[in-house]
Motif scaffolding. Sequence first.
Motif, PDB file in Angstrom:
ATOM      1  N   ASN A  31       0.814  -1.217   0.000  1.00 12.87           N
ATOM      2  CA  ASN A  31       0.000   0.000   0.000  1.00 12.87           C
ATOM      3  C   ASN A  31       0.842   1.259   0.000  1.00 12.87           C
ATOM      4  OD1 ASN A  31      -2.396  -1.448   0.056  1.00 12.87           O
ATOM      5  ND2 ASN A  31      -2.559  -1.381   2.279  1.00 12.87           N
ATOM      6  N   THR A  32       0.405   2.264  -0.775  1.00 11.12           N
ATOM      7  CA  THR A  32       0.953   3.609  -0.653  1.00 11.12           C
ATOM      8  C   THR A  32       0.275   4.271   0.534  1.00 11.12           C
ATOM      9  OG1 THR A  32       1.419   3.853  -3.002  1.00 11.12           O
ATOM     10  CG2 THR A  32       1.132   5.875  -1.736  1.00 11.12           C
ATOM     11  N   MET A  33       1.070   4.786   1.431  1.00 12.65           N
ATOM     12  CA  MET A  33       0.554   5.381   2.661  1.00 12.65           C
ATOM     13  C   MET A  33       0.708   6.900   2.622  1.00 12.65           C
ATOM     14  SD  MET A  33      -0.472   2.726   4.244  1.00 12.65           S
ATOM     15  CE  MET A  33      -0.893   3.499   5.815  1.00 12.65           C
ATOM     16  N   GLY A  34      -0.180   7.572   3.320  1.00 12.48           N
ATOM     17  CA  GLY A  34      -0.102   9.027   3.336  1.00 12.48           C
ATOM     18  C   GLY A  34      -0.439   9.613   4.693  1.00 12.48           C
ATOM     19  N   TRP A  35       0.067  10.807   4.898  1.00 13.36           N
ATOM     20  CA  TRP A  35      -0.300  11.616   6.060  1.00 13.36           C
ATOM     21  C   TRP A  35      -1.047  12.849   5.560  1.00 13.36           C
ATOM     22  CZ3 TRP A  35       0.140  10.386  11.113  1.00 13.36           C
ATOM     23  CH2 TRP A  35       1.019   9.370  11.468  1.00 13.36           C
ATOM     24  N   TYR A  36      -2.179  13.125   6.186  1.00 13.25           N
ATOM     25  CA  TYR A  36      -2.959  14.320   5.938  1.00 13.25           C
ATOM     26  C   TYR A  36      -3.051  15.090   7.256  1.00 13.25           C
ATOM     27  CZ  TYR A  36      -4.856  12.948   1.348  1.00 13.25           C
ATOM     28  OH  TYR A  36      -5.013  12.620   0.029  1.00 13.25           O
ATOM     29  N   ARG A  37      -3.461  16.344   7.166  1.00  8.25           N
ATOM     30  CA  ARG A  37      -3.713  17.110   8.388  1.00  8.25           C
ATOM     31  C   ARG A  37      -4.908  18.033   8.172  1.00  8.25           C
ATOM     32  NH1 ARG A  37       1.662  21.061   8.400  1.00  8.25           N
ATOM     33  NH2 ARG A  37       1.061  22.387   6.613  1.00  8.25           N
ATOM     34  N   GLN A  38      -5.541  18.349   9.283  1.00  3.44           N
ATOM     35  CA  GLN A  38      -6.682  19.256   9.231  1.00  3.44           C
ATOM     36  C   GLN A  38      -6.614  20.203  10.411  1.00  3.44           C
ATOM     37  OE1 GLN A  38     -10.557  17.382   9.007  1.00  3.44           O
ATOM     38  NE2 GLN A  38     -11.446  19.223   8.111  1.00  3.44           N
ATOM     39  N   VAL A  77       4.230   3.403   9.369  1.00  4.30           N
ATOM     40  CA  VAL A  77       4.691   4.560   8.594  1.00  4.30           C
ATOM     41  C   VAL A  77       4.934   5.703   9.576  1.00  4.30           C
ATOM     42  CG1 VAL A  77       2.329   5.307   8.061  1.00  4.30           C
ATOM     43  CG2 VAL A  77       4.217   6.073   6.637  1.00  4.30           C
ATOM     44  N   TYR A  78       5.968   6.482   9.294  1.00  3.16           N
ATOM     45  CA  TYR A  78       6.389   7.548  10.194  1.00  3.16           C
ATOM     46  C   TYR A  78       6.336   8.900   9.491  1.00  3.16           C
ATOM     47  CZ  TYR A  78       8.410   3.501  12.580  1.00  3.16           C
ATOM     48  OH  TYR A  78       8.590   2.285  13.189  1.00  3.16           O
ATOM     49  N   LEU A  79       6.209   9.936  10.284  1.00  4.81           N
ATOM     50  CA  LEU A  79       6.343  11.296   9.774  1.00  4.81           C
ATOM     51  C   LEU A  79       7.202  12.073  10.767  1.00  4.81           C
ATOM     52  CD1 LEU A  79       5.446  13.236   7.494  1.00  4.81           C
ATOM     53  CD2 LEU A  79       3.699  14.074   9.082  1.00  4.81           C
ATOM     54  N   GLN A  80       8.454  12.323  10.373  1.00  2.00           N
ATOM     55  CA  GLN A  80       9.324  13.139  11.211  1.00  2.00           C
ATOM     56  C   GLN A  80       9.139  14.582  10.813  1.00  2.00           C
ATOM     57  OE1 GLN A  80      13.301  11.834  11.922  1.00  2.00           O
ATOM     58  NE2 GLN A  80      13.990  13.835  12.645  1.00  2.00           N
ATOM     59  N   MET A  81       8.831  15.399  11.796  1.00  2.00           N
ATOM     60  CA  MET A  81       8.525  16.810  11.557  1.00  2.00           C
ATOM     61  C   MET A  81       9.545  17.669  12.292  1.00  2.00           C
ATOM     62  SD  MET A  81       4.369  16.639  11.891  1.00  2.00           S
ATOM     63  CE  MET A  81       4.428  16.308  13.640  1.00  2.00           C
ATOM     64  N   ASN A  82      10.398  18.328  11.517  1.00  2.00           N
ATOM     65  CA  ASN A  82      11.423  19.208  12.077  1.00  2.00           C
ATOM     66  C   ASN A  82      11.043  20.665  11.826  1.00  2.00           C
ATOM     67  OD1 ASN A  82      12.974  16.899  12.691  1.00  2.00           O
ATOM     68  ND2 ASN A  82      14.011  16.987  10.707  1.00  2.00           N
ATOM     69  N   SER A  83      11.691  21.544  12.549  1.00  2.00           N
ATOM     70  CA  SER A  83      11.485  22.990  12.362  1.00  2.00           C
ATOM     71  C   SER A  83       9.997  23.333  12.346  1.00  2.00           C
ATOM     72  CB  SER A  83      12.150  23.450  11.058  1.00  2.00           C
ATOM     73  OG  SER A  83      13.530  23.156  11.071  1.00  2.00           O
ATOM     74  N   LEU A  84       9.288  22.821  13.310  1.00  2.00           N
ATOM     75  CA  LEU A  84       7.834  23.008  13.330  1.00  2.00           C
ATOM     76  C   LEU A  84       7.446  24.473  13.497  1.00  2.00           C
ATOM     77  CD1 LEU A  84       6.921  19.826  15.336  1.00  2.00           C
ATOM     78  CD2 LEU A  84       5.927  20.470  13.129  1.00  2.00           C
ATOM     79  N   LYS A  85       6.353  24.833  12.849  1.00  2.00           N
ATOM     80  CA  LYS A  85       5.827  26.192  12.874  1.00  2.00           C
ATOM     81  C   LYS A  85       4.416  26.181  13.453  1.00  2.00           C
ATOM     82  CE  LYS A  85       8.218  27.146   8.491  1.00  2.00           C
ATOM     83  NZ  LYS A  85       8.030  27.593   7.079  1.00  2.00           N
ATOM     84  N   PRO A  86       3.958  27.301  13.983  1.00  2.00           N
ATOM     85  CA  PRO A  86       2.580  27.346  14.499  1.00  2.00           C
ATOM     86  C   PRO A  86       1.557  26.931  13.450  1.00  2.00           C
ATOM     87  CG  PRO A  86       3.800  29.250  15.266  1.00  2.00           C
ATOM     88  CD  PRO A  86       4.702  28.545  14.297  1.00  2.00           C
ATOM     89  N   GLU A  87       1.826  27.215  12.193  1.00  2.00           N
ATOM     90  CA  GLU A  87       0.873  26.847  11.138  1.00  2.00           C
ATOM     91  C   GLU A  87       0.849  25.352  10.862  1.00  2.00           C
ATOM     92  OE1 GLU A  87       3.278  29.201  10.971  1.00  2.00           O
ATOM     93  OE2 GLU A  87       4.183  29.277   8.955  1.00  2.00           O
ATOM     94  N   ASP A  88       1.722  24.592  11.480  1.00  2.00           N
ATOM     95  CA  ASP A  88       1.676  23.134  11.371  1.00  2.00           C
ATOM     96  C   ASP A  88       0.681  22.530  12.368  1.00  2.00           C
ATOM     97  OD1 ASP A  88       5.224  23.187  10.924  1.00  2.00           O
ATOM     98  OD2 ASP A  88       3.703  22.889   9.367  1.00  2.00           O
ATOM     99  N   THR A  89       0.141  23.356  13.242  1.00  2.00           N
ATOM    100  CA  THR A  89      -0.832  22.877  14.227  1.00  2.00           C
ATOM    101  C   THR A  89      -2.058  22.312  13.522  1.00  2.00           C
ATOM    102  OG1 THR A  89      -0.119  24.433  15.930  1.00  2.00           O
ATOM    103  CG2 THR A  89      -2.369  23.583  16.100  1.00  2.00           C
ATOM    104  N   ALA A  90      -2.383  21.064  13.827  1.00  4.50           N
ATOM    105  CA  ALA A  90      -3.495  20.386  13.169  1.00  4.50           C
ATOM    106  C   ALA A  90      -3.669  19.001  13.767  1.00  4.50           C
ATOM    107  CB  ALA A  90      -3.241  20.271  11.662  1.00  4.50           C
ATOM    108  N   LEU A  91      -4.758  18.381  13.371  1.00  5.91           N
ATOM    109  CA  LEU A  91      -4.966  16.962  13.645  1.00  5.91           C
ATOM    110  C   LEU A  91      -4.387  16.203  12.456  1.00  5.91           C
ATOM    111  CD1 LEU A  91      -6.252  15.061  15.733  1.00  5.91           C
ATOM    112  CD2 LEU A  91      -8.381  15.231  14.436  1.00  5.91           C
ATOM    113  N   TYR A  92      -3.449  15.314  12.719  1.00  2.87           N
ATOM    114  CA  TYR A  92      -2.751  14.583  11.671  1.00  2.87           C
ATOM    115  C   TYR A  92      -3.323  13.170  11.541  1.00  2.87           C
ATOM    116  CZ  TYR A  92       0.741  18.219  11.081  1.00  2.87           C
ATOM    117  OH  TYR A  92       1.370  19.414  10.793  1.00  2.87           O
ATOM    118  N   TYR A  93      -3.630  12.801  10.306  1.00  6.80           N
ATOM    119  CA  TYR A  93      -4.237  11.509  10.015  1.00  6.80           C
ATOM    120  C   TYR A  93      -3.343  10.679   9.098  1.00  6.80           C
ATOM    121  CZ  TYR A  93      -8.673  13.689  11.464  1.00  6.80           C
ATOM    122  OH  TYR A  93      -9.669  14.326  12.157  1.00  6.80           O
TER     123      TYR A  93
END
Length: 117
Positions: A31-38, A77-93
């Motif tokens: 499967n191709t996996m993905g991360w979304y955010r809202q 599946v992993y999502l490494q998030m560096n240099s996070l910004k306030p606009e990255d605030t969300a629910l991640y799916y």
Amino acid sequence: VQLVESGGGFVQPGGTLILSCAASGSSFSINTMGWYRQAPGKQRELVATVTSGGSASYADSVKGRFTISRDNAKNTVYLQMNSLKPEDTALYYCTVVAGRLSDVGTWGQGTQVTVSS
């Protein structure tokens, strides 16, 4: 298939978080996996995808900061998030983007990421 996300939390701007998505079943590796955010009041948006072979793609807003990866032996599946910004605030799916037809469109429950000082 069932998907369970974890790793979200509260972090200051410039910080790092690593999200994980554990998948059940035997078809994860194809499967191709993905991360979304809202974010509140906004539409769900694609963040990153990774194919069964490990090829990754990213939204322009996270290129150079986020890294998606997978471990087929661990069905994760992993999502490494560096240099996070306030606009990255969300629910991640986490979701199945392509692959086994009966798996495509499956979503996890989401994990909250809050970036604030």
